[in-house]
Design a protein around this motif. Sequence first.
Motif, PDB file in Angstrom:
ATOM      1  N   ARG A   1      29.008  48.458  10.235  1.00  0.00           N
ATOM      2  CA  ARG A   1      30.157  49.058   9.541  1.00  0.00           C
ATOM      3  C   ARG A   1      30.437  48.470   8.167  1.00  0.00           C
ATOM      4  NH1 ARG A   1      31.775  45.332  13.089  1.00  0.00           N
ATOM      5  NH2 ARG A   1      33.483  43.879  12.586  1.00  0.00           N
ATOM      6  N   TYR A   2      29.770  47.334   7.816  1.00  0.00           N
ATOM      7  CA  TYR A   2      30.062  46.697   6.528  1.00  0.00           C
ATOM      8  C   TYR A   2      29.520  47.494   5.350  1.00  0.00           C
ATOM      9  CZ  TYR A   2      31.276  42.912   9.629  1.00  0.00           C
ATOM     10  OH  TYR A   2      31.846  42.185  10.634  1.00  0.00           O
ATOM     11  N   ASN A   3      28.625  48.436   5.632  1.00  0.00           N
ATOM     12  CA  ASN A   3      28.157  49.367   4.601  1.00  0.00           C
ATOM     13  C   ASN A   3      29.141  50.514   4.468  1.00  0.00           C
ATOM     14  OD1 ASN A   3      26.553  52.046   4.025  1.00  0.00           O
ATOM     15  ND2 ASN A   3      25.357  50.375   3.085  1.00  0.00           N
ATOM     16  N   ARG A   4      29.463  50.902   3.236  1.00  0.00           N
ATOM     17  CA  ARG A   4      30.477  51.930   3.019  1.00  0.00           C
ATOM     18  C   ARG A   4      30.122  53.245   3.687  1.00  0.00           C
ATOM     19  NH1 ARG A   4      32.007  54.013  -2.942  1.00  0.00           N
ATOM     20  NH2 ARG A   4      30.143  55.264  -2.546  1.00  0.00           N
TER      21      ARG A   4
ATOM     22  N   TYR B   1      28.982  50.903  14.605  1.00  0.00           N
ATOM     23  CA  TYR B   1      30.055  49.921  14.429  1.00  0.00           C
ATOM     24  C   TYR B   1      29.492  48.574  13.958  1.00  0.00           C
ATOM     25  CZ  TYR B   1      33.745  46.607  15.587  1.00  0.00           C
ATOM     26  OH  TYR B   1      34.671  45.593  15.531  1.00  0.00           O
TER      27      TYR B   1
ATOM     28  N   THR C   1      28.185  53.716   6.218  1.00  0.00           N
ATOM     29  CA  THR C   1      28.239  53.557   7.672  1.00  0.00           C
ATOM     30  C   THR C   1      29.681  53.624   8.170  1.00  0.00           C
ATOM     31  OG1 THR C   1      26.301  52.141   7.502  1.00  0.00           O
ATOM     32  CG2 THR C   1      27.460  52.103   9.590  1.00  0.00           C
ATOM     33  N   ARG C   2      30.621  53.087   7.391  1.00  0.00           N
ATOM     34  CA  ARG C   2      32.037  53.176   7.760  1.00  0.00           C
ATOM     35  C   ARG C   2      32.485  54.629   7.800  1.00  0.00           C
ATOM     36  NH1 ARG C   2      32.673  48.628   4.302  1.00  0.00           N
ATOM     37  NH2 ARG C   2      33.504  49.940   2.639  1.00  0.00           N
ATOM     38  N   THR C   3      31.995  55.421   6.851  1.00  0.00           N
ATOM     39  CA  THR C   3      32.328  56.852   6.851  1.00  0.00           C
ATOM     40  C   THR C   3      31.778  57.531   8.104  1.00  0.00           C
ATOM     41  OG1 THR C   3      32.219  56.863   4.435  1.00  0.00           O
ATOM     42  CG2 THR C   3      32.150  58.990   5.523  1.00  0.00           C
TER      43      THR C   3
ATOM     44  N   PHE D   1      31.131  56.073  10.942  1.00  0.00           N
ATOM     45  CA  PHE D   1      31.885  55.572  12.096  1.00  0.00           C
ATOM     46  C   PHE D   1      33.210  56.314  12.229  1.00  0.00           C
ATOM     47  CE2 PHE D   1      34.837  52.527  14.074  1.00  0.00           C
ATOM     48  CZ  PHE D   1      34.168  52.331  15.279  1.00  0.00           C
ATOM     49  N   THR D   2      33.817  56.655  11.086  1.00  0.00           N
ATOM     50  CA  THR D   2      35.054  57.447  11.094  1.00  0.00           C
ATOM     51  C   THR D   2      34.807  58.815  11.719  1.00  0.00           C
ATOM     52  OG1 THR D   2      35.783  56.329   9.084  1.00  0.00           O
ATOM     53  CG2 THR D   2      36.906  58.358   9.641  1.00  0.00           C
TER      54      THR D   2
END
Length: 456
Positions: free
Chosen positions: A81-84, A78, A86-88, A90-91
């Motif tokens: 999360r600003y890296n694309r 989290y 990493t957001r995936t 986190f999802t």
Amino acid sequence: MKVDYSDMVEKGLFTFFVIRFLRLYFDTPTRFPEQDKILKRAWLAVIPLFLLASLPGLKFINEWYYEVFVLVGAYFIYKARYNRNTRTLFTAVLPVVIMIFINTFFEYVFPSFYKDYDEIFGTAYGFSFFWMIGFGFYANKQNKVEQQQRQKAEEERIRNEAKKQELEYQVAERTAELTRQKNELEETIAELKATQNQLVQAEKMASLGELTAGIAHEIQNPLNFVNNFSELSVELAKELQEELDREAQDKDLIVDLVSDLVQNQEKINHHGKRAASIVKGMLQHSRTSTGQKEETDMNDLADEYLRLSYHGLRAKDKTFNADFKTHLDPKVPKVRIIPQDFGRVLLNLFNNGFYAVQQKARMGIDGYKPLVEVRTELVEKDKEIVIKVTDNGTGIPESVRNKIFQPFFTTKPTGQGTGLGLSLAFDIITKGHGGTLEVNSKEGEGTEFVITIPVG
């Protein structure tokens, strides 16, 4: 203290593969080498944790290991999360985190409800784990693609940097070469200018040498007059002295003698000034031009240099003979010119004209009479003075007519001309006096040079 080694191995392998996945996913060996050293050995922490879990009161460590591990991992994911990618990731982890909180909440707040629907909670929990694994693989695949793109971009950057450095090296090398060539060119230009100045001086001295014989001839005439009238004046003075010594003086004779003496002195003065002007002209010709323009009689200048040129050639070659004529317009006013420079132009044109008629005379053509003429004319409409130097010599071939004003071009045999005379003449007329210098010629018949300069 009883330790469940199979459970420890299971959780250890789980920890090892998850940490390995994260290390590969975030490329920590390359991007975060210091943190990677810690991550590489983090899975070994499972052993002391399991040893602690065997102690009374610490069994929750074993029971909540996966949940705590997932929550800690989710927290760090989290934070990044600003890296694309990493957001995936986190999802992928988020449903498991939510199910951990839901299960924990119902298990401790509504235990009976949790037991009644334990199977549903287990299914949802399992589904969230499968979601995490599936999405994790997808995120990993996506990350690999981006890593490949980053690698390609980095390789491209390295190639571009290498090309840039190579270009900078080539530019620096080329700049150094151009600087060297520029310095060499400047040195060459300086040498050429020095050589040109020497050649111009040599051309001036050569023309002065040609003038010497003509000057000697021209100056001899006024000197002869000065000598003759001086001798006559001496005889008249003696006769006057004798008459004055007589007691019976003849006043009419005395008046006549005095009158003759005055006339002789005037003639001596006139021819003395003529000789002085010839010497002055020679000195002006040999002296470096000051560039100062002076009021000059163009007719006198043309007549004087025509005669000097003719007598100079006659002195060099006793067999040479030619006629020369002047057609001088009395309306031509004095004009501001640089007399030394303009005299060199006229001398060069006259010398060329006499040279051409001399060469034609040697052909033995019946009835041929060598002739060089100079004509001056005031064109009042255009406010110009036109000077034409004409000869009936060999003429200039059409093939070389366009080259005669080029430096170092000459039609004379080697050693008889520098090829600078007409080039210098052209520059003096066009650049020094704002005029024009043109040539009209017909091979075998003769040549005419036309000088035009503005009046005023």
